[in-house]
Design an enzyme around this catalytic site. Structure first.
Site, mmCIF file in Angstrom:
data_model
loop_
_atom_site.group_PDB
_atom_site.id
_atom_site.type_symbol
_atom_site.label_atom_id
_atom_site.label_comp_id
_atom_site.label_asym_id
_atom_site.label_seq_id
_atom_site.Cartn_x
_atom_site.Cartn_y
_atom_site.Cartn_z
ATOM 1 N N GLY A 63 27.657 -40.871 8.251
ATOM 2 C CA GLY A 63 28.763 -40.806 9.202
ATOM 3 C C GLY A 63 28.688 -41.971 10.172
ATOM 4 N N LEU A 64 29.689 -42.097 11.004
ATOM 5 C CA LEU A 64 29.748 -43.201 11.958
ATOM 6 C C LEU A 64 28.635 -43.129 12.999
ATOM 7 C CD1 LEU A 64 33.595 -43.212 12.672
ATOM 8 C CD2 LEU A 64 32.336 -44.825 11.213
ATOM 9 N N SER A 65 28.372 -44.261 13.630
ATOM 10 C CA SER A 65 27.449 -44.287 14.753
ATOM 11 C C SER A 65 27.982 -43.361 15.849
ATOM 12 C CB SER A 65 27.345 -45.714 15.299
ATOM 13 O OG SER A 65 26.521 -45.762 16.440
ATOM 14 N N GLY A 66 27.105 -42.512 16.392
ATOM 15 C CA GLY A 66 27.518 -41.590 17.438
ATOM 16 C C GLY A 66 28.147 -40.314 16.934
ATOM 17 N N SER A 67 28.181 -40.129 15.623
ATOM 18 C CA SER A 67 28.812 -38.923 15.065
ATOM 19 C C SER A 67 27.963 -37.674 15.233
ATOM 20 C CB SER A 67 29.132 -39.130 13.577
ATOM 21 O OG SER A 67 27.947 -39.380 12.837
ATOM 22 N N GLY A 68 26.671 -37.867 15.482
ATOM 23 C CA GLY A 68 25.778 -36.725 15.657
ATOM 24 C C GLY A 68 24.748 -36.567 14.560
ATOM 25 N N LYS A 69 24.592 -37.579 13.712
ATOM 26 C CA LYS A 69 23.669 -37.504 12.578
ATOM 27 C C LYS A 69 22.228 -37.250 13.014
ATOM 28 C CE LYS A 69 24.546 -41.585 11.022
ATOM 29 N NZ LYS A 69 25.429 -41.946 12.178
ATOM 30 N N SER A 70 21.738 -38.074 13.931
ATOM 31 C CA SER A 70 20.333 -37.961 14.353
ATOM 32 C C SER A 70 20.063 -36.636 15.044
ATOM 33 C CB SER A 70 19.959 -39.128 15.275
ATOM 34 O OG SER A 70 20.027 -40.359 14.586
ATOM 35 N N SER B 250 25.039 -45.427 6.350
ATOM 36 C CA SER B 250 25.258 -45.635 4.905
ATOM 37 C C SER B 250 26.751 -45.719 4.584
ATOM 38 C CB SER B 250 24.566 -44.551 4.078
ATOM 39 O OG SER B 250 24.653 -43.259 4.634
#
Length: 202
Positions: free
Chosen positions: A40-47, A114
């Site tokens: 997903g995009l940067s800041g989407s909440g992945k981490s 990715s």
């Protein structure tokens, strides 16, 4: 070094057959190892989601490890830039490391933008049936830009960062993800529940 020399060196590489099987390592940990790939995009909440997933799985007695894209760029991938070629290599390395960890019997959680579908497909191809789950964190660009936890969106919109994913570099959204989560409308606890439910179902 010439291509001819590289070819000669590759010709003498023979993977060593280890006595302990992938199945035996998994049995020691009493779990079915797999890779949960969050894109997903940067800041989407992945981490944040990856961390919450690992905590939940750890509470259940599972053996896990998180491979965070930004963390790996401080070590294993610190030599890579942000060109399309470098991003492809970044995902290739992430995929190979994740596969080794799955072979070791772990549940691996990858958190990486990715952006290109072909690279995610190449990562999936490294794993066996039922070992890879693509989880699309579909939080919209506008929401990610508003959050902007690292100040990257402001820098990109001001022109201080070039080739920023979702702005002047494309993000190719998954067309058939195993699970999709929009963290603008779904809380962390519910998101973890949904992801684990989709994995167990499949």
């Amino acid at each position: 070094m010439s291509n001819h020399s590289l070819s000669n060196e590759s010709a003498v590489i023979r993977p060593f057959a280890l006595s302990l099987s992938v199945q035996a390592r998994a049995a020691l940990k009493h779990q079915q190892p797999c890779c949960l790939w969050l894109t997903g995009l940067s800041g989407s909440g992945k981490s944040t989601l990856a961390n919450a997933l690992e905590v939940r799985l750890s509470e259940q007695g599972r053996h896990t490890f998180v491979l965070d894209g930004d963390n790996l760029r401080t070590g294993l991938c610190s030599d890579l830039g942000m060109s399309d070629t470098a991003r492809k290599e970044n995902i290739r390395r992430l995929g190979e490391v994740a596969r080794l960890m799955v072979d070791a019997g772990l549940i691996v959680i990858v958190s990486a933008i990715s952006p290109f579908s072909i690279d995610r497909a190449s990562a999936r191809a490294l794993f066996g049936v039922g070992q890879f789950f693509e989880i699309y964190i579909s939080t919209p660009f506008a929401v990610c830009a508003r959050r902007d936890p690292k100040g990257l969106y402001r820098a990109a919109l001001d022109g201080r960062i070039k080739r920023f994913t979702g702005l002047d570099s494309p993000y190719e959204a998954p067309l058939a993800a195993d699970c999709e989560i929009n963290t603008d409308t779904v809380g962390i606890t519910e998101a973890v529940d949904r992801i684990l439910a989709s994995v167990l179902k499949k």
